[in-house]
Design a protein around this motif. Structure first.
Motif, PDB file in Angstrom:
ATOM      1  N   HIS A 119      67.835  46.873  51.803  1.00 10.10           N
ATOM      2  CA  HIS A 119      66.848  47.294  50.821  1.00 10.10           C
ATOM      3  C   HIS A 119      67.084  48.932  50.949  1.00 10.10           C
ATOM      4  N   THR A 120      67.739  49.225  50.074  1.00 10.50           N
ATOM      5  CA  THR A 120      67.993  50.938  49.976  1.00 10.50           C
ATOM      6  C   THR A 120      66.878  51.538  49.516  1.00 10.50           C
ATOM      7  N   TRP A 121      65.898  50.934  48.788  1.00  8.50           N
ATOM      8  CA  TRP A 121      64.960  51.839  48.266  1.00  8.50           C
ATOM      9  C   TRP A 121      63.872  52.217  49.269  1.00  8.50           C
ATOM     10  N   LEU A 122      64.148  51.821  50.746  1.00  8.33           N
ATOM     11  CA  LEU A 122      63.104  52.149  51.600  1.00  8.33           C
ATOM     12  C   LEU A 122      63.408  53.707  51.856  1.00  8.33           C
ATOM     13  N   ILE A 123      64.357  54.299  51.397  1.00  2.00           N
ATOM     14  CA  ILE A 123      64.582  55.718  51.750  1.00  2.00           C
ATOM     15  C   ILE A 123      63.482  56.503  51.000  1.00  2.00           C
ATOM     16  N   PHE A 124      62.938  55.925  49.937  1.00  4.26           N
ATOM     17  CA  PHE A 124      61.958  56.783  49.340  1.00  4.26           C
ATOM     18  C   PHE A 124      60.426  56.623  50.075  1.00  4.26           C
ATOM     19  N   LEU A 125      60.266  55.802  51.211  1.00  3.60           N
ATOM     20  CA  LEU A 125      59.056  55.695  51.960  1.00  3.60           C
ATOM     21  C   LEU A 125      59.280  56.596  53.158  1.00  3.60           C
ATOM     22  N   LEU A 126      60.459  57.392  53.138  1.00  9.35           N
ATOM     23  CA  LEU A 126      60.478  58.192  54.459  1.00  9.35           C
ATOM     24  C   LEU A 126      59.375  59.264  54.840  1.00  9.35           C
ATOM     25  N   PRO A 127      58.964  59.792  53.575  1.00  6.90           N
ATOM     26  CA  PRO A 127      57.699  60.741  53.951  1.00  6.90           C
ATOM     27  C   PRO A 127      56.517  59.957  54.571  1.00  6.90           C
ATOM     28  N   PHE A 128      56.385  58.869  54.133  1.00  6.71           N
ATOM     29  CA  PHE A 128      54.977  57.976  54.854  1.00  6.71           C
ATOM     30  C   PHE A 128      55.599  57.687  56.399  1.00  6.71           C
ATOM     31  N   GLY A 129      56.873  57.462  56.398  1.00 10.66           N
ATOM     32  CA  GLY A 129      57.229  57.085  57.874  1.00 10.66           C
ATOM     33  C   GLY A 129      56.732  58.625  58.683  1.00 10.66           C
ATOM     34  N   GLY A 130      57.384  59.855  58.187  1.00  6.24           N
ATOM     35  CA  GLY A 130      56.814  60.917  58.845  1.00  6.24           C
ATOM     36  C   GLY A 130      55.389  60.985  59.052  1.00  6.24           C
ATOM     37  N   LEU A 131      54.492  60.787  58.141  1.00  8.02           N
ATOM     38  CA  LEU A 131      53.000  60.602  58.270  1.00  8.02           C
ATOM     39  C   LEU A 131      52.817  59.689  59.320  1.00  8.02           C
ATOM     40  N   PHE A 132      53.279  58.504  59.210  1.00  6.54           N
ATOM     41  CA  PHE A 132      52.889  57.503  60.241  1.00  6.54           C
ATOM     42  C   PHE A 132      53.213  58.144  61.753  1.00  6.54           C
ATOM     43  N   THR A 133      54.255  58.527  61.914  1.00  2.00           N
ATOM     44  CA  THR A 133      54.811  59.502  63.267  1.00  2.00           C
ATOM     45  C   THR A 133      53.779  60.385  63.750  1.00  2.00           C
ATOM     46  N   VAL A 134      53.413  61.426  62.798  1.00  2.00           N
ATOM     47  CA  VAL A 134      52.357  62.332  63.209  1.00  2.00           C
ATOM     48  C   VAL A 134      51.043  61.776  63.594  1.00  2.00           C
ATOM     49  N   ALA A 135      50.356  60.556  62.816  1.00  2.00           N
ATOM     50  CA  ALA A 135      49.280  60.251  63.054  1.00  2.00           C
ATOM     51  C   ALA A 135      49.512  59.177  64.489  1.00  2.00           C
ATOM     52  N   LEU A 136      50.654  58.888  64.657  1.00  2.00           N
ATOM     53  CA  LEU A 136      50.856  58.122  65.991  1.00  2.00           C
ATOM     54  C   LEU A 136      50.798  58.956  67.073  1.00  2.00           C
ATOM     55  N   TYR A 137      51.532  60.083  66.982  1.00  3.61           N
ATOM     56  CA  TYR A 137      51.345  60.910  67.892  1.00  3.61           C
ATOM     57  C   TYR A 137      50.063  61.741  68.367  1.00  3.61           C
ATOM     58  N   LYS A 138      49.196  61.914  67.374  1.00  3.45           N
ATOM     59  CA  LYS A 138      47.949  62.260  67.416  1.00  3.45           C
ATOM     60  C   LYS A 138      47.173  61.420  68.126  1.00  3.45           C
ATOM     61  N   PHE A 139      47.257  60.105  67.661  1.00  2.84           N
ATOM     62  CA  PHE A 139      46.572  58.849  68.559  1.00  2.84           C
ATOM     63  C   PHE A 139      46.762  58.905  69.838  1.00  2.84           C
ATOM     64  N   LEU A 140      48.125  58.939  70.377  1.00  5.50           N
ATOM     65  CA  LEU A 140      48.370  58.861  71.774  1.00  5.50           C
ATOM     66  C   LEU A 140      48.276  60.288  72.380  1.00  5.50           C
ATOM     67  N   THR A 185      61.130  56.178  66.469  1.00  4.33           N
ATOM     68  CA  THR A 185      62.328  56.237  66.188  1.00  4.33           C
ATOM     69  C   THR A 185      62.888  54.812  65.351  1.00  4.33           C
ATOM     70  N   ALA A 186      62.057  53.807  65.655  1.00  2.00           N
ATOM     71  CA  ALA A 186      62.315  52.475  65.031  1.00  2.00           C
ATOM     72  C   ALA A 186      61.915  52.751  63.389  1.00  2.00           C
ATOM     73  N   MET A 187      60.789  53.486  63.197  1.00  2.00           N
ATOM     74  CA  MET A 187      60.202  53.759  61.869  1.00  2.00           C
ATOM     75  C   MET A 187      61.317  54.677  61.096  1.00  2.00           C
ATOM     76  N   THR A 188      61.858  55.782  61.809  1.00  2.00           N
ATOM     77  CA  THR A 188      62.569  56.564  61.337  1.00  2.00           C
ATOM     78  C   THR A 188      63.991  55.986  60.878  1.00  2.00           C
ATOM     79  N   HIS A 189      64.578  55.027  61.584  1.00  2.00           N
ATOM     80  CA  HIS A 189      65.894  54.188  61.283  1.00  2.00           C
ATOM     81  C   HIS A 189      65.515  53.338  60.041  1.00  2.00           C
ATOM     82  N   LEU A 190      64.526  52.708  59.866  1.00  2.00           N
ATOM     83  CA  LEU A 190      63.946  51.864  59.121  1.00  2.00           C
ATOM     84  C   LEU A 190      63.726  52.660  57.780  1.00  2.00           C
ATOM     85  N   GLY A 250      65.585  55.521  57.013  1.00  2.00           N
ATOM     86  CA  GLY A 250      66.833  56.016  56.696  1.00  2.00           C
ATOM     87  C   GLY A 250      66.873  57.413  57.010  1.00  2.00           C
ATOM     88  N   GLY A 251      65.691  57.870  57.942  1.00  2.00           N
ATOM     89  CA  GLY A 251      65.976  59.220  58.403  1.00  2.00           C
ATOM     90  C   GLY A 251      66.985  59.423  59.603  1.00  2.00           C
TER      91      GLY A 251
END
Length: 269
Positions: A99-120, A153-158, A160-161
């Motif tokens: 599903h190559t279109w997942l690359i367009f969701l990369l910014p949301f993956g970045g926001l998820f990572t930021v929110a995850l690190y703040k939560f932790l 890391t899993a989200m980034t690979h998912l 396309g980061g």
């Protein structure tokens, strides 16, 4: 505790043997002669020396077994974590390829990572440098690093980061090892060695390269040299992890080196 109680019982066991020898010798006529008395004293001395040597050897052996247990446990956990991490990344990479279109969701993956690190509460975490610092001064690493780096890391690979596996493996191993060091109440120096063992274990479990993992992680304490106290623990953890992850389907990657004929045209190119 039961093993150490056996070591404590060893001198009393030898005392009983000596007592039995004395009773038997008292019934023998030569025991009362001067030469017989000397022989008995020599025999008692030899038995006592043998008992002390055996007690020391058994204590060292048990101490080695007990001290190796955390490394074996870390190697087992490292093999499991490395295998799981490998298969998760393989799965999300396959999904991204389908599903190559997942690359367009990369910014949301970045926001998820930021929110995850703040939560932790990992906003001030220095990533791999945090783990390297732990091998230098022995400070504990937050257990929250494990879920943080695994999911990020899993989200980034998912999506396309660009994210490698090496740094993630070190952080997974270092945070897990630091938690085990707390459980086993290891001191600062032992925690340093444990963190190195943890890094080597997950690295070996993920890439299937135990020798490289052990040598690589031992160099963190002093760049360009090997931290000798960590030699056996790192090898023990790394080889245990590699064997376990190999049984779970993780094998070292290989590459074929192609050779070309040595001609002037090839040299020019």
């Amino acid at each position: 505790e039961e093993l150490w109680s056996l070591v404590d019982e060893l001198p009393r066991f030898v005392d009983r043997i000596l007592e039995l020898v004395r009773k038997v010798s008292d019934a023998i006529p030569w025991r009362k002669t001067e030469d017989g008395g000397r022989m008995m004293e020599m025999l008692e001395g030899v038995l006592l020396e043998v008992a002390e040597y055996m007690g020391s050897a058994v204590a060292k052996l048990l101490g080695s077994v007990v001290s190796s247990f955390p490394r074996l446990l870390m190697g087992t956990l490292g093999g499991l974590l490395g295998a799981v991490f490998h298969h998760v990344l393989h799965f999300v990479t396959h999904v991204r390829g389908e599903h190559t279109w997942l690359i367009f969701l990369l910014p949301f993956g970045g926001l998820f990572t930021v929110a995850l690190y703040k939560f932790l509460k990992l906003q001030n975490n220095k990533g791999t440098n945090e783990i390297i610092d732990a091998t230098l001064d022995g400070h504990p690493v937050s257990p929250a690093v494990f879920p943080g780096i695994f999911l990020a890391t899993a989200m980034t690979h998912l999506f396309g980061g660009s994210a490698g596996r090496e740094g993630a493996a070190l952080q997974l191993g270092g945070s897990t090892a630091s938690l085990l060091a707390k459980v086993f109440k290891l001191d600062q120096e032992e925690r340093k060695v444990m963190v190195m063992s943890g890094m080597a274990a997950v690295f070996a479990g993920l890439f299937g390269t135990p020798l490289t993992a052990a040598l690589f992680c031992m160099e963190f304490e002093s760049v360009g040299t090997l931290f000798s106290p960590a030699l056996l623990p790192c090898y023990l953890a790394a080889f245990t992890a590699a064997k376990l992850s190999g049984a779970l389907g993780v094998h070292a990657e290989t590459a074929q080196i192609l050779t070309a004929a040595l001609t002037w045209g090839n040299v020019w190119r």
